[in-house]
Design a protein around this motif. Structure first.
Motif, mmCIF file in Angstrom:
data_model
loop_
_atom_site.group_PDB
_atom_site.id
_atom_site.type_symbol
_atom_site.label_atom_id
_atom_site.label_comp_id
_atom_site.label_asym_id
_atom_site.label_seq_id
_atom_site.Cartn_x
_atom_site.Cartn_y
_atom_site.Cartn_z
ATOM 1 N N MET A 86 -14.516 -10.335 -1.372
ATOM 2 C CA MET A 86 -15.682 -9.504 -1.075
ATOM 3 C C MET A 86 -16.584 -10.258 -0.097
ATOM 4 N N SER A 87 -17.144 -9.543 0.832
ATOM 5 C CA SER A 87 -18.075 -10.125 1.794
ATOM 6 C C SER A 87 -19.497 -10.097 1.229
ATOM 7 N N ASP A 88 -20.395 -10.759 1.956
ATOM 8 C CA ASP A 88 -21.811 -10.663 1.608
ATOM 9 C C ASP A 88 -22.307 -9.313 2.121
ATOM 10 N N LEU A 89 -22.641 -8.427 1.218
ATOM 11 C CA LEU A 89 -23.030 -7.074 1.599
ATOM 12 C C LEU A 89 -24.534 -6.862 1.579
ATOM 13 N N SER A 90 -25.294 -7.950 1.503
ATOM 14 C CA SER A 90 -26.744 -7.808 1.410
ATOM 15 C C SER A 90 -27.364 -7.328 2.722
ATOM 16 N N ASP A 91 -26.726 -7.577 3.827
ATOM 17 C CA ASP A 91 -27.291 -7.182 5.120
ATOM 18 C C ASP A 91 -26.363 -6.251 5.896
ATOM 19 N N VAL A 92 -25.711 -5.348 5.207
ATOM 20 C CA VAL A 92 -24.818 -4.394 5.870
ATOM 21 C C VAL A 92 -25.625 -3.520 6.814
ATOM 22 N N SER A 93 -25.076 -3.318 8.011
ATOM 23 C CA SER A 93 -25.771 -2.443 8.958
ATOM 24 C C SER A 93 -24.756 -1.615 9.744
ATOM 25 N N VAL A 94 -25.270 -0.581 10.388
ATOM 26 C CA VAL A 94 -24.443 0.316 11.178
ATOM 27 C C VAL A 94 -23.708 -0.492 12.243
ATOM 28 N N GLY A 95 -22.436 -0.213 12.392
ATOM 29 C CA GLY A 95 -21.609 -0.907 13.368
ATOM 30 C C GLY A 95 -20.790 -2.044 12.791
ATOM 31 N N ASP A 96 -21.126 -2.488 11.583
ATOM 32 C CA ASP A 96 -20.339 -3.563 10.961
ATOM 33 C C ASP A 96 -18.893 -3.107 10.793
ATOM 34 N N GLU A 97 -17.974 -4.004 11.154
ATOM 35 C CA GLU A 97 -16.543 -3.729 11.011
ATOM 36 C C GLU A 97 -16.043 -4.324 9.704
ATOM 37 N N LEU A 98 -15.240 -3.561 8.976
ATOM 38 C CA LEU A 98 -14.601 -4.082 7.781
ATOM 39 C C LEU A 98 -13.381 -4.891 8.198
ATOM 40 N N PRO A 99 -13.006 -5.894 7.409
ATOM 41 C CA PRO A 99 -11.799 -6.653 7.751
ATOM 42 C C PRO A 99 -10.588 -5.711 7.773
ATOM 43 N N PRO A 100 -9.812 -5.738 8.861
ATOM 44 C CA PRO A 100 -8.661 -4.845 8.957
ATOM 45 C C PRO A 100 -7.554 -5.261 7.989
ATOM 46 N N LEU A 101 -6.659 -4.339 7.742
ATOM 47 C CA LEU A 101 -5.550 -4.572 6.829
ATOM 48 C C LEU A 101 -4.309 -3.918 7.425
ATOM 49 N N SER A 102 -3.197 -4.636 7.416
ATOM 50 C CA SER A 102 -1.924 -4.070 7.849
ATOM 51 C C SER A 102 -0.984 -4.080 6.660
ATOM 52 N N VAL A 103 -0.313 -2.953 6.442
ATOM 53 C CA VAL A 103 0.570 -2.799 5.290
ATOM 54 C C VAL A 103 1.906 -2.240 5.760
ATOM 55 N N ARG A 104 2.978 -2.829 5.286
ATOM 56 C CA ARG A 104 4.308 -2.291 5.550
ATOM 57 C C ARG A 104 4.697 -1.379 4.384
ATOM 58 N N VAL A 105 5.103 -0.179 4.721
ATOM 59 C CA VAL A 105 5.547 0.791 3.722
ATOM 60 C C VAL A 105 7.056 0.932 3.862
ATOM 61 N N THR A 106 7.779 0.676 2.773
ATOM 62 C CA THR A 106 9.235 0.762 2.782
ATOM 63 C C THR A 106 9.697 1.944 1.935
ATOM 64 N N ARG A 107 10.966 2.249 2.034
ATOM 65 C CA ARG A 107 11.525 3.315 1.195
ATOM 66 C C ARG A 107 11.367 2.959 -0.288
ATOM 67 N N ALA A 108 11.470 1.687 -0.621
ATOM 68 C CA ALA A 108 11.271 1.272 -2.014
ATOM 69 C C ALA A 108 9.849 1.605 -2.472
ATOM 70 N N ASP A 109 8.863 1.440 -1.583
ATOM 71 C CA ASP A 109 7.484 1.807 -1.921
ATOM 72 C C ASP A 109 7.382 3.309 -2.198
ATOM 73 N N LEU A 110 8.109 4.102 -1.409
ATOM 74 C CA LEU A 110 8.078 5.555 -1.613
ATOM 75 C C LEU A 110 8.672 5.934 -2.971
ATOM 76 N N VAL A 111 9.727 5.242 -3.374
ATOM 77 C CA VAL A 111 10.339 5.498 -4.677
ATOM 78 C C VAL A 111 9.349 5.160 -5.792
ATOM 79 N N ARG A 112 8.700 3.995 -5.661
ATOM 80 C CA ARG A 112 7.724 3.603 -6.689
ATOM 81 C C ARG A 112 6.563 4.594 -6.742
ATOM 82 N N TYR A 113 6.073 5.021 -5.568
ATOM 83 C CA TYR A 113 4.958 5.964 -5.535
ATOM 84 C C TYR A 113 5.386 7.309 -6.132
#
Length: 145
Positions: A1-28
């Motif tokens: 978690m980031s320090d959210l005490s001074d959140v302001s318009v324009g702040d970027e959230l940390p990006p996330l990249s996720v690989r989705v496989t056929r096995a993930d689809l089966v589990r879902y």
């Protein structure tokens, strides 16, 4: 978690990249009860005009929501969350799967009558260089300063 005490318009959230496989689809599918064959059969997906097996829309939405929950640190702080589905995530039958790139940015910060600050976060999910969710918006109750 980031320090959210001074959140302001324009702040970027940390990006996330996720690989989705056929096995993930089966589990879902098992977890959600959604066994529609477009999520596991190339033959059926092709017969209805899809380019191949696609990820469940709600799985893609949930993955995009992780950008917000990881940023705020508490899934219970998410007051609302919604998206529109614009394109499918095509998941190949290999070990690499499909790379989904997720991001978010603060578009508004308001203070409610109770004094609690709420951040409105624009959420984006991209696959193969194209947006797969549009109008992704989460409202998050921020910790008190």
């Amino acid at each position: 978690m980031s320090d959210l005490s001074d959140v302001s318009v324009g702040d970027e959230l940390p990006p996330l990249s996720v690989r989705v496989t056929r096995a993930d689809l089966v589990r879902y599918a098992g977890a959600s009860g959604d066994f529609n064959p477009i999520h596991w059969s190339d033959r059926v997906a092709g017969s209805v005009g899809l380019p191949g097996v696609i990820a469940h829309g709600m799985l893609t939405m949930a993955l995009a929501g992780r950008v917000v929950t990881e940023w705020v640190g508490d899934p219970g702080a998410v007051v609302s969350y919604g998206v529109r589905f614009t394109r499918p995530v095509v998941v190949p039958d290999d070990d690499e799967g499909a790379l989904v790139e997720l991001s978010g940015s603060v578009s508004e910060v308001t203070t409610g009558a109770d004094g609690c600050r709420v951040a409105r976060v624009a959420v984006t999910a991209r696959f193969d260089g194209r947006t797969v969710l549009s109008r992704g918006v989460a409202e998050v109750r921020l910790p008190q300063k």
